[in-house]
Design a protein around this motif. Structure first.
Motif, mmCIF file in Angstrom:
data_model
loop_
_atom_site.group_PDB
_atom_site.id
_atom_site.type_symbol
_atom_site.label_atom_id
_atom_site.label_comp_id
_atom_site.label_asym_id
_atom_site.label_seq_id
_atom_site.Cartn_x
_atom_site.Cartn_y
_atom_site.Cartn_z
ATOM 1 N N ASP A 89 0.748 -1.234 0.102
ATOM 2 C CA ASP A 89 0.071 0.009 -0.141
ATOM 3 C C ASP A 89 0.722 1.346 0.022
ATOM 4 O OD1 ASP A 89 -2.009 -1.785 0.284
ATOM 5 O OD2 ASP A 89 -2.655 -0.899 2.141
ATOM 6 N N THR A 90 0.488 2.245 -0.968
ATOM 7 C CA THR A 90 1.525 3.346 -0.861
ATOM 8 C C THR A 90 0.847 4.282 -1.861
ATOM 9 O OG1 THR A 90 3.594 4.444 -1.400
ATOM 10 C CG2 THR A 90 2.996 2.336 -2.991
ATOM 11 N N MET A 91 1.187 5.584 -1.633
ATOM 12 C CA MET A 91 0.751 6.829 -2.686
ATOM 13 C C MET A 91 2.251 6.893 -3.404
ATOM 14 S SD MET A 91 1.216 9.871 0.085
ATOM 15 C CE MET A 91 0.511 11.031 -1.129
ATOM 16 N N PRO A 92 2.188 7.370 -4.657
ATOM 17 C CA PRO A 92 3.343 7.584 -5.623
ATOM 18 C C PRO A 92 4.535 7.756 -4.785
ATOM 19 C CG PRO A 92 1.262 8.711 -6.575
ATOM 20 C CD PRO A 92 0.730 8.500 -5.169
ATOM 21 N N CYS A 93 5.669 6.951 -5.121
ATOM 22 C CA CYS A 93 6.806 6.900 -4.397
ATOM 23 C C CYS A 93 7.971 6.641 -5.128
ATOM 24 C CB CYS A 93 6.793 5.769 -3.288
ATOM 25 S SG CYS A 93 8.114 5.283 -2.234
ATOM 26 N N LEU B 132 5.113 -5.032 -12.709
ATOM 27 C CA LEU B 132 4.833 -4.321 -11.433
ATOM 28 C C LEU B 132 3.512 -4.471 -11.085
ATOM 29 C CD1 LEU B 132 5.090 -1.994 -9.404
ATOM 30 C CD2 LEU B 132 4.281 -0.399 -11.104
ATOM 31 N N ILE B 133 3.137 -4.883 -10.007
ATOM 32 C CA ILE B 133 1.991 -5.177 -8.925
ATOM 33 C C ILE B 133 1.739 -3.848 -8.345
ATOM 34 C CG2 ILE B 133 0.437 -6.607 -7.790
ATOM 35 C CD1 ILE B 133 2.372 -8.832 -8.542
ATOM 36 N N HIS B 134 0.942 -3.092 -8.582
ATOM 37 C CA HIS B 134 0.503 -1.826 -7.959
ATOM 38 C C HIS B 134 -0.720 -1.728 -7.381
ATOM 39 C CE1 HIS B 134 1.324 2.300 -6.724
ATOM 40 N NE2 HIS B 134 2.365 2.239 -6.878
ATOM 41 N N GLU B 135 -0.799 -1.122 -6.126
ATOM 42 C CA GLU B 135 -2.177 -0.862 -5.582
ATOM 43 C C GLU B 135 -3.008 0.148 -6.339
ATOM 44 O OE1 GLU B 135 -3.405 1.963 -3.804
ATOM 45 O OE2 GLU B 135 -2.153 2.300 -1.923
ATOM 46 N N ALA B 136 -4.256 0.191 -6.572
ATOM 47 C CA ALA B 136 -4.798 1.513 -7.099
ATOM 48 C C ALA B 136 -6.253 1.510 -6.534
ATOM 49 C CB ALA B 136 -5.023 0.873 -8.796
ATOM 50 N N THR B 137 -6.184 1.842 -5.209
ATOM 51 C CA THR B 137 -7.173 2.004 -4.547
ATOM 52 C C THR B 137 -8.248 2.598 -4.898
ATOM 53 O OG1 THR B 137 -5.673 1.409 -2.503
ATOM 54 C CG2 THR B 137 -8.230 2.006 -2.029
ATOM 55 N N SER C 191 -4.604 6.061 -12.277
ATOM 56 C CA SER C 191 -3.590 6.529 -13.282
ATOM 57 C C SER C 191 -2.253 6.811 -12.403
ATOM 58 C CB SER C 191 -4.228 7.938 -13.691
ATOM 59 O OG SER C 191 -5.382 7.795 -14.427
ATOM 60 N N GLN C 192 -2.432 6.960 -11.278
ATOM 61 C CA GLN C 192 -1.072 7.525 -10.602
ATOM 62 C C GLN C 192 -0.284 6.006 -10.528
ATOM 63 O OE1 GLN C 192 -2.374 8.762 -6.714
ATOM 64 N NE2 GLN C 192 -2.138 10.857 -7.007
ATOM 65 N N ALA C 193 -0.940 4.715 -10.375
ATOM 66 C CA ALA C 193 -0.243 3.390 -10.311
ATOM 67 C C ALA C 193 0.143 3.189 -11.818
ATOM 68 C CB ALA C 193 -1.253 2.261 -10.027
ATOM 69 N N ILE C 194 -0.296 3.425 -12.741
ATOM 70 C CA ILE C 194 -0.037 3.282 -13.951
ATOM 71 C C ILE C 194 1.203 4.178 -14.399
ATOM 72 C CG2 ILE C 194 -0.492 3.600 -16.591
ATOM 73 C CD1 ILE C 194 -3.524 2.917 -15.834
ATOM 74 N N ILE D 257 0.122 -4.660 -13.466
ATOM 75 C CA ILE D 257 -1.078 -5.185 -12.876
ATOM 76 C C ILE D 257 -1.475 -4.289 -11.842
ATOM 77 C CG2 ILE D 257 -2.294 -7.248 -12.082
ATOM 78 C CD1 ILE D 257 0.102 -8.916 -13.179
ATOM 79 N N LEU D 258 -2.910 -3.976 -11.977
ATOM 80 C CA LEU D 258 -3.462 -3.083 -10.717
ATOM 81 C C LEU D 258 -4.397 -4.051 -9.931
ATOM 82 C CD1 LEU D 258 -4.733 -0.144 -12.907
ATOM 83 C CD2 LEU D 258 -2.634 -0.393 -12.054
ATOM 84 N N THR D 259 -4.112 -3.588 -8.461
ATOM 85 C CA THR D 259 -4.944 -4.375 -7.330
ATOM 86 C C THR D 259 -5.234 -3.496 -6.421
ATOM 87 O OG1 THR D 259 -4.715 -6.559 -6.062
ATOM 88 C CG2 THR D 259 -2.880 -5.155 -6.516
#
Length: 780
Positions: free
Chosen positions: A647-651, A664-669, A687-690, A702-704
């Motif tokens: 879990d994170t905001m853009p980092c 990349l498997i990234h959270e997209a809440t 969009s931030q995750a992408i 991959i968004l999750t």
């Protein structure tokens, strides 16, 4: 819903909701002046004075009057395929839960079993089997307004709750723990619960509880003719007589309730029994007199015995003999945990899997649970062949024997009616109907044509099941709390033919594995599971770890599990090992922070088909980490690298950690319109995750970890932005080769859920209009 108070011609005061009268809780008499407050016993009462809206427990006490007319026992989980064994006792006044295993909250949510009136939980053991669902359930009942909850069971429950405080924040819910091994009777206006303690010479510190429950009998109807004969005047004295109280008239004459009422019902009893192992059988047999007296009493009838006892114990000759000797043939039995209980009750998870399976049978395989059900009754298309019960067949006068009941098995949402009619009712039992699920999608305009086109493309490209590694299997893709289609965070990665690693382990992870792979294959997967990574200590990312360790420990694997987690998890694991069950030999802990400066490259990593594991801190909560896995296998001539954000905001640190990732498997809440909310909650938008993936030059994204408001499909940007982007679903499994073609699924996928995505668009428009009005008001 609104409430209005109306006065009738006889002086009765009633509450009316939405223009309709609600059933009274007390008997009214047209010739008497009486005041009766009524409430809707089936619908939630929403707009009430603040103190009642905040405190449903107070609301129940305010409006309760007399003995409840409806009392049912409902099986929430029958212990099948990773589901919990838990039973919900509900009346038209209050609710009680017996055992709260991991996954109880999810089943309650799916089957609309309201928890807002839950007041007491009774557990038979102080182990994860019976209390593993407590963290999630406590957070849920707190959100719906429950302020006080009684937790009855063995010692150490209060210590366990205290140890959970670090990751379960209960600001508005007070849980009072009661040590039931002191054998104190619990009693309220509805029932009494007598704990029965079982002990073992081999495990003297682990006391097990069974419960004998007795319903308060309903008094007989008031006979007004007899009241007149005894000189009872109209008024409140009649109500006292109706409720079973004796009264004294103004002239000093005593009038007994039994003299002016019809005969009341025989008190009904029901029993919960849990005998975890053979060494508790002598203690059970020592209690035989108590059960025999209960069954032989003329004042009460033992209607039902619910067995939490493990299936291997219920088959013991001594156990069967005890049941036969101490309960009458008329007593019915419900066996939870039985091997004959075939279905977990997770209908929605199977429904969505049947629908997605049409798009790609290898990326979205059918759950082994449904295939096993189909094998057991192929002619019935997965709907189990259940015997009719007394309630379902009015012509049948024969009670099923104990053996016949056990042979049927039982499923989630089966009910046993104690009042007004006694008997097993399976009409609402959770079942599967695959044909219906598939018809739903083909009824959507344009879907059939798009599906045919997709299947033609898939065949031409020879997109089949891939044998390459890694295989990424999503067990949970939702955030915060489970819902019926998305469980909380968990990703299983098959890194080599005989090696698995788990990224996060939210509540119900083991159950997800069982339902996806089936019982036999699950044992193989658990033996080959070599590492578990926990990104941070929020409950939705690690609360399933205890059950996973316990289940793997049963298989006696050759080596310990490598646990990569924040070091702050150690006190919780040490407490559980010291006070509840031994798990210290099941794992070896390495702190995530220890991998910040130097990746892990030792033999434990090499045997998993990996060459390195590295971590970084991310922007979410203290001690939240991202991770990258570098595999020995290659794709297009380069080592495969999988990065997971947690879990994170853009980092920026995550971008550097995942530089040139294959996946990349990234959270997209959140959806893009909720960027400010995502920032406040330290999460990312779609969009931030992408963009994070593009910044690190990842080949596939991959968004999750979607908010549970996106139960089926999140709100996505244009399809042009999704060419290298896949959205995760529970029970989806992909390889790198399959990810190259995932974008071809979108036309059919979005058509399948067109109605749902349109609803998301309408919500977004309403939000924008609301924000526009606020801006204009601010300007003026």
């Amino acid at each position: 819903m609104w409430l209005a108070k109306l006065q009738t011609s006889c002086g009765c005061i009633k509450l009316q909701t939405n223009g309709r009268f609600i059933r009274n809780l007390t008997t009214q008499h047209s010739r008497m002046s009486c005041k009766t407050i009524t409430v809707d016993q089936d619908d939630e009462i929403r707009k009430l004075p603040d103190k009642y809206e905040r405190q449903p427990n107070v609301l129940r006490k305010k409006f309760t009057s007399g003995v409840p007319g409806t009392v049912n026992l409902q099986v929430l989980g029958a212990g099948a395929n990773g589901s919990p064994s838990s039973v919900y006792l509900f009346t038209d006044q209050a609710r009680y839960l017996f055992n709260c295993g991991e996954g109880t909250q999810r089943l309650a949510y799916e089957h609309k079993t309201r928890l807002s009136r839950l007041e007491h939980i009774f557990v038979t053991r102080n182990t994860w089997t019976t209390v593993g669902g407590l963290p999630g359930l406590a957070l849920t009942v707190q959100d719906v307004g429950v302020r006080n909850l009684g937790l009855h069971g063995p010692p150490q429950l209060d210590t366990m709750l205290q140890s959970m405080r670090r990751f379960v924040m209960l600001k508005n819910l007070q849980i009072d723990t009661i040590d039931s091994t002191q054998r104190e009777l619990f009693e309220d206006s509805i029932l009494s619960v007598q704990p029965v303690v079982l002990t073992s010479e081999l495990q003297p510190t682990q006391e097990i509880l069974s419960y004998i429950c007795k319903l308060k009998p309903r008094p007989g109807a008031l006979n007004l003719v007899k009241c007149v004969e005894h000189g009872v005047p109209p008024g409140p004295l009649l109500g006292k007589l109706k409720n079973g109280q004796d009264i004294t008239l103004p002239d000093g004459k005593l009038v007994r309730s039994v003299d002016v009422t019809e005969p009341g019902e025989t008190a009904l009893s029901f029993v919960f029994i849990d005998v975890p192992s053979e060494d508790y059988l002598p203690s059970l047999e020592a209690q035989a007199t108590e059960y025999k007296q209960l069954a032989g009493s003329e004042l009460t009838e033992v209607a039902l015995v619910v067995h939490f006892t493990p299936t291997e114990m219920t088959a013991q000759a001594a156990y069967e003999r005890f049941m036969a000797d101490n309960f009458s043939p008329g007593t019915q039995h419900i066996y939870l945990n039985s091997a004959l209980n075939k279905f977990s009750g997770c209908v929605a998870a199977n429904r969505i899997q049947y629908q997605l399976n049409q798009l790609h049978p290898h990326i979205f395989p059918l759950l082994a649970e449904s295939l096993e059900l189909q094998d057991s009754c192929p002619s019935l298309n997965l709907s189990q062949n259940l015997k009719k019960t007394k309630l379902e067949d009015e012509q049948s006068n024969e009670e099923p024997t104990q053996t016949e009941q056990a042979a049927q098995g039982v499923g989630s949402m089966s009910s046993f009616h104690l009042r007004p009619r006694k008997g097993l009712d399976r009409t609402l039992e959770a079942k599967l109907n695959p044909e219906e699920y598939i018809k739903e999608t083909h009824a959507v305009p344009g879907f059939t044509e798009l599906l045919a086109q997709l299947q033609k493309e898939t065949e031409a490209l020879k997109i089949t099941e891939s044998s390459s590694y890694p295989r990424i299997i999503f067990l949970g893709t939702g955030s915060c709390i489970p819902n019926k289609t998305r469980n909380v965070s968990s990703i299983l990665i098959q890194t080599a033919p005989a090696a698995y690693m788990l990224l996060d382990c939210g509540e119900g992870t083991y159950g997800q594995i069982v339902r996806l792979f089936g019982r036999e294959r699950t044992q193989e997967v658990m033996r080959q599971l070599q590492a578990v990574y926990v990104s941070h200590l929020h409950a939705d990312h690690h609360i399933g770890l205890i059950d996973l360790l316990l289940q793997r420990q049963k298989l006696q694997p050759a080596q310990k599990l490598l646990l990569l987690a924040p070091r702050q998890i150690e006190p919780w694991l040490n407490f559980y090992n010291r006070q509840i069950q031994s798990i210290a030999e099941a794992y070896t802990l390495r702190g995530n922070g220890e991998l910040l400066d130097e990746p892990l490259t030792d033999e434990s990593v090499q045997c998993m088909g990996l060459s390195a594991i590295a971590t970084c801190l991310v922007k979410h909560c203290p001690s939240a980490f991202g991770i990258s896995l570098t595999l020995q296998s290659q794709f297009e001539g380069e080592p495969i690298k999988v990065t997971y954000s947690g879990d994170t905001m853009p980092c920026e640190d995550l971008v550097e950690l995942g530089r040139n990732s294959t996946v990349l498997i990234h959270e997209a809440t959140m959806e893009d319109d909720l960027e400010e909310e995502a920032r406040i909650k330290t999460h990312s938008t779609v969009s931030q995750a992408i963009q994070q993936g593009r910044d690190m030059q990842a080949k596939h994204i991959i968004l999750t970890h979607f908010s549970q408001r996106y139960a089926k499909c999140p709100r996505l940007p244009s399809t042009d932005d999704m060419q290298q982007v896949a959205i995760a679903f529970d029970n989806m499994q992909v390889t790198v080769e399959q990810l190259q073609h995932y974008h071809k699924l979108y036309p059919a996928l979005l058509a399948m859920y067109a109605e749902y995505t349109e609803e998301l668009e309408q919500r977004a428009v309403k939000r924008e209009l609301k924000q526009e009005r606020k801006r204009k008001l601010a300007q003026t």
